[in-house]
Design a protein around this motif. Structure first.
Motif, PDB file in Angstrom:
ATOM      1  N   ALA A 134       0.932  -1.146  -0.178  1.00 44.05           N
ATOM      2  CA  ALA A 134       0.097  -0.259  -0.176  1.00 44.05           C
ATOM      3  C   ALA A 134       0.871   1.292  -0.140  1.00 44.05           C
ATOM      4  CB  ALA A 134      -0.980   0.113   1.250  1.00 44.05           C
ATOM      5  N   ALA A 135       2.133   1.289   0.798  1.00 45.01           N
ATOM      6  CA  ALA A 135       2.946   2.416   0.833  1.00 45.01           C
ATOM      7  C   ALA A 135       3.483   2.439  -0.460  1.00 45.01           C
ATOM      8  CB  ALA A 135       4.101   2.143   1.826  1.00 45.01           C
ATOM      9  N   ALA A 136       3.833   1.486  -1.197  1.00 41.88           N
ATOM     10  CA  ALA A 136       4.367   1.543  -2.685  1.00 41.88           C
ATOM     11  C   ALA A 136       3.407   2.078  -3.463  1.00 41.88           C
ATOM     12  CB  ALA A 136       4.942   0.016  -3.087  1.00 41.88           C
ATOM     13  N   ALA A 137       1.872   1.669  -3.369  1.00 37.01           N
ATOM     14  CA  ALA A 137       1.106   2.253  -4.410  1.00 37.01           C
ATOM     15  C   ALA A 137       0.720   3.658  -4.042  1.00 37.01           C
ATOM     16  CB  ALA A 137      -0.120   1.660  -4.113  1.00 37.01           C
ATOM     17  N   SER A 138       1.381   4.309  -3.161  1.00 37.88           N
ATOM     18  CA  SER A 138       1.314   5.685  -2.709  1.00 37.88           C
ATOM     19  C   SER A 138       2.627   6.312  -3.010  1.00 37.88           C
ATOM     20  CB  SER A 138       0.683   5.927  -1.200  1.00 37.88           C
ATOM     21  OG  SER A 138      -0.469   5.540  -1.111  1.00 37.88           O
ATOM     22  N   GLY A 139       3.645   5.708  -3.300  1.00 39.78           N
ATOM     23  CA  GLY A 139       4.847   6.364  -3.714  1.00 39.78           C
ATOM     24  C   GLY A 139       5.766   6.557  -2.475  1.00 39.78           C
ATOM     25  N   LEU A 140       5.522   5.528  -1.763  1.00 44.80           N
ATOM     26  CA  LEU A 140       6.282   5.669  -0.404  1.00 44.80           C
ATOM     27  C   LEU A 140       7.203   4.335  -0.205  1.00 44.80           C
ATOM     28  CD1 LEU A 140       3.456   7.079   1.823  1.00 44.80           C
ATOM     29  CD2 LEU A 140       5.521   8.287   1.093  1.00 44.80           C
ATOM     30  N   PRO A 141       8.184   4.463   0.245  1.00 46.24           N
ATOM     31  CA  PRO A 141       8.970   3.042   0.462  1.00 46.24           C
ATOM     32  C   PRO A 141       8.342   2.425   1.767  1.00 46.24           C
ATOM     33  CG  PRO A 141      10.028   4.858   1.528  1.00 46.24           C
ATOM     34  CD  PRO A 141       9.098   5.829   1.041  1.00 46.24           C
ATOM     35  N   TYR A 142       7.797   3.049   2.446  1.00 44.53           N
ATOM     36  CA  TYR A 142       7.030   2.333   3.843  1.00 44.53           C
ATOM     37  C   TYR A 142       6.295   3.461   4.415  1.00 44.53           C
ATOM     38  CZ  TYR A 142      10.220   4.974   6.381  1.00 44.53           C
ATOM     39  OH  TYR A 142      11.152   5.852   7.102  1.00 44.53           O
ATOM     40  N   PHE A 143       5.369   3.072   5.301  1.00 47.17           N
ATOM     41  CA  PHE A 143       4.491   3.577   6.072  1.00 47.17           C
ATOM     42  C   PHE A 143       4.056   3.084   7.447  1.00 47.17           C
ATOM     43  CE2 PHE A 143       0.559   2.753   3.641  1.00 47.17           C
ATOM     44  CZ  PHE A 143       0.054   1.854   4.386  1.00 47.17           C
ATOM     45  N   ARG A 144       3.662   3.780   8.390  1.00 45.79           N
ATOM     46  CA  ARG A 144       3.315   3.422   9.875  1.00 45.79           C
ATOM     47  C   ARG A 144       2.172   3.946  10.284  1.00 45.79           C
ATOM     48  NH1 ARG A 144       7.720   4.147  14.053  1.00 45.79           N
ATOM     49  NH2 ARG A 144       6.753   2.402  15.149  1.00 45.79           N
ATOM     50  N   GLY A 145       1.240   3.018  10.826  1.00 48.47           N
ATOM     51  CA  GLY A 145       0.166   3.488  11.355  1.00 48.47           C
ATOM     52  C   GLY A 145       0.581   3.856  12.962  1.00 48.47           C
ATOM     53  N   GLY A 146      -0.177   3.030  13.872  1.00 54.21           N
ATOM     54  CA  GLY A 146       0.273   3.358  15.197  1.00 54.21           C
ATOM     55  C   GLY A 146      -0.232   2.606  16.291  1.00 54.21           C
ATOM     56  N   THR A 147      -0.203   2.624  17.372  1.00 51.27           N
ATOM     57  CA  THR A 147      -0.740   1.720  18.502  1.00 51.27           C
ATOM     58  C   THR A 147      -2.256   2.078  18.476  1.00 51.27           C
ATOM     59  OG1 THR A 147      -0.649   1.279  20.737  1.00 51.27           O
ATOM     60  CG2 THR A 147      -0.393   3.580  20.568  1.00 51.27           C
ATOM     61  N   LEU A 148      -3.023   1.027  18.921  1.00 55.23           N
ATOM     62  CA  LEU A 148      -4.519   1.107  19.052  1.00 55.23           C
ATOM     63  C   LEU A 148      -4.818   1.171  20.408  1.00 55.23           C
ATOM     64  CD1 LEU A 148      -5.705  -1.456  16.163  1.00 55.23           C
ATOM     65  CD2 LEU A 148      -5.130   1.023  15.833  1.00 55.23           C
ATOM     66  N   GLU A 149      -5.656   1.882  20.858  1.00 55.95           N
ATOM     67  CA  GLU A 149      -6.313   2.040  22.201  1.00 55.95           C
ATOM     68  C   GLU A 149      -7.931   1.469  22.169  1.00 55.95           C
ATOM     69  OE1 GLU A 149      -5.684   5.905  24.135  1.00 55.95           O
ATOM     70  OE2 GLU A 149      -3.352   5.709  24.055  1.00 55.95           O
TER      71      GLU A 149
END
Length: 625
Positions: free
Chosen positions: A360-375
């Motif tokens: 999904a990151a590659a489809a957006s032109g990014l090498p990676y992405f991160r979300g984060g912790t879920l509360e």
């Protein structure tokens, strides 16, 4: 005191109080300036008396916890540096009081991960962002985490923390000081949905007593935790190091606003400060510690006109990028308002290698992405719920009167409190030089000083991660048994316009005076000293080089402990406790029809209601943590 080096600490929050403790116990004469009010009795006692209470009307409704922010000490906001401010008022302010934001936080105390401290080395750069490594790695900071966890009293069990991905990226050896507290029904419910999706939920480490600890009682699970000062001190926060500082001889001066760091060339000579009556004073010091929170610390350095040849002061401001999900449970009342502001979390979305994330990151032109912790498992409180229904009746349902029979039926059914469970993703926000604090050229506070102007817009990284994870948040809620579910951003963007607007939110504030070996890329050095000043150091989240994907307070305190130990030895030639041994190799450890009709109405305003379920004054899913 004669013969002692003198330090002035500006701010009594988590970082400032930790630095004050270290310096005072290391033999320094310490004065702590706090512009907020002291709502406590004898701060040298383990559980001082306090004016705080679990009172929704007094607190978030009538603003006892955070008075006069909009009118007397506003901030301004603009989305980019091509325009003037587009908003004046509340812009991600943190309550101002002795103890700082940790008086009101919901006390989640996760550790940052190895990839946070070595983000550029381990994950690589991203176009349009200004990613650097921290000056230390996880192995170096880990022993300081241990110390802070003992100091403030963290409840949890390292063997229950998910091995993948959490302990793989933040390994632990030492057990936490207390066992986990009682789980919330709502958190257990959503943990079941998370597990059904293959995620790894676990009881969150929290700085809230599960048993009596250090002279303070166990939490009684009153439910009014996040954004409230704890009336019994089951959650102590920054008051723990502040107490030790005062016992070691430090002086606390509340309602004292520092307006300028005075200097002779590159050496600070002290500060100018304004008392509660508006009278200006000066105070001399050998060391000035700035810890007013990331925005206000940057503002003070700018007000003081300290040297800034590279134009980095105030730059690389970061928040966390929040997404809120909600589920309505018609067949049961999870009572998510009962307990300690969500007891379970899941870290899977913070992993850049979560299944499908790289593609999904590659489809957006990014090498990676991160979300984060879920509360997992929050909701709102009765007055907040009532305000939501009044809004729905008066607007979305065609101007119906916001009281009477319909209003009472909504309150009894309690779709947006007793039957609502929230999940919140606290996602990483990349550092960008264009996201910054400067001084507003027109707006001043009630004392006559320019206020902080916030320039901020998200990077494509935050938006791409949000686009990928929103459907998964909704799926988690449905897997938990919700009859209606949705997830929406908490801040508007071009990709996801929402009614709440584009003001940054969340009370997690980082950067502005970030640590960097290169003075052109950050305002402070590897120990938080301003590159351009001999004896001005920073002890709050302003020094963060990256935002991480977890709550911030534990890392603020651990970093302040590391850095202040260095200051004691370097600036004052005083004795102090030795730095902990480096952990070079840390192994992992192991009535049904009426309710249905109301549900249809609620579903019709799902997007609005989900946001209003966590207004900025009443958000129970998190606090400044």
């Amino acid at each position: 005191m004669a013969g002692k080096s003198k330090a002035i600490i500006i701010g009594s929050g988590p970082g400032g109080s930790t630095a004050a403790m270290t310096l005072a116990e290391g033999g320094w004469d310490v004065v702590i300036f706090e512009k907020g009010t002291n709502y406590f009795g004898d701060l040298k006692s383990q559980a001082p008396s306090t004016l705080f209470s679990n009172d929704e009307l007094k607190g978030p409704t009538r603003f006892f916890e955070d008075p006069d922010t909009d009118e007397l000490e506003p901030r301004t906001y603009r989305p980019d540096n091509t325009t003037g401010a587009t908003f004046t008022g509340f812009v991600n302010n943190i309550p101002t009081t002795v103890g700082g934001g940790a008086v009101h936080f919901d006390a989640k105390t996760p550790r940052y991960w190895d990839i946070d401290f070595r983000k550029k080395s381990m994950l690589g750069p991203i176009d349009g962002a200004d990613i650097i490594d921290w000056p230390f790695d996880y192995a170096e900071i880990a022993p300081y985490y241990d110390e802070i966890e003992r100091l403030i009293g963290v409840a949890g069990d390292i063997h229950l923390i998910a091995e993948t991905p959490t302990r793989a990226h933040a390994p632990r050896v030492n057990q936490l000081p207390m066992p986990p507290g009682p789980p919330q029904r709502s958190s257990i419910l959503l943990s079941g949905g998370a597990t059904a999706l293959g995620l790894h939920p676990f009881p969150a480490p929290m700085a809230i007593n599960s048993v009596p600890y250090d002279g303070r009682p166990a939490c009684n699970n009153c439910g009014q935790c996040s954004h409230y000062g704890c009336p019994i001190h089951a959650r102590i926060g920054a008051l723990a190091p502040l107490r030790r500082a005062l016992l070691a001889g430090a002086e606390l001066r509340p309602e004292s606003f520092v307006s300028n760091i005075n200097r002779d060339g590159t050496r600070a000579t002290g500060v100018t400060w304004v008392d509660y009556a508006g009278k200006s004073h000066t105070e001399k010091a050998d060391l000035v510690v700035v810890a007013a929170n990331a925005i206000e610390s940057s503002r003070l350095v700018l007000l003081s006109q300290l040297p800034d040849p590279h134009g980095v002061v105030g730059k690389y401001l970061m928040f966390h990028w929040f997404t809120a999900g909600f589920g309505i449970f018609l067949h049961e009342r999870p009572h998510a308002n009962r307990g300690r502001s969500t007891t379970h979390v899941a870290d899977d979305f913070a992993d850049p290698d979560f299944p499908g994330a790289r593609a999904a990151a590659a489809a957006s032109g990014l090498p990676y992405f991160r979300g984060g912790t879920l509360e997992l498992g929050g909701t709102q409180e009765p007055i907040g719920e009532a305000k939501t229904y009044q809004f729905v009746l008066a607007t979305a349902l065609g101007g119906a009167k916001p009281f009477g029979t319909a209003f009472k039926e909504l309150m009894r059914a309690s779709l947006l409190r007793d039957r609502l469970c929230g999940v919140e993703m606290l996602a990483e926000d990349l550092p960008q030089r264009t996201n910054a604090v400067d001084l507003d050229p027109q707006v001043k506070d009630y004392r006559g000083f320019p206020v902080a102007r916030i320039t901020y817009s998200p990077h494509e990284h935050e938006l791409a991660a949000q686009r990928f994870y929103i459907p998964l948040l909704t799926a988690l809620l449905k897997a938990s048994g919700a009859d209606a579910a949705a997830a929406v951003p908490e801040t508007s963007s071009q990709l996801f316009p929402v009614a709440e607007g584009n003001l940054p939110t969340g009370a997690h504030i980082m950067g502005g005076l970030r640590m960097s070996a290169d003075p052109a890329l950050g305002a402070t050095d590897a120990y938080g000293r301003l590159h351009t000043m001999d004896n001005v150091v920073v002890a709050d989240g302003a020094v963060f080089a990256s935002s991480g994907a977890h709550n911030v307070t534990l890392t603020i305190m651990a970093t302040a402990l590391r850095n202040s130990r260095h200051w004691v030895s370097v600036f004052g030639n005083r004795t102090t406790a030795p730095a902990p041994a480096r952990a070079s190799e840390l192994p992992p450890t192991g009535g049904p029809s009426a309710t249905a009709g109301l549900a249809a109405a609620a579903a019709g305003v799902a997007g609005i209601a989900s946001l209003r379920a966590w207004p900025r004054d009443e958000r129970p899913v998190r606090g400044e943590s």
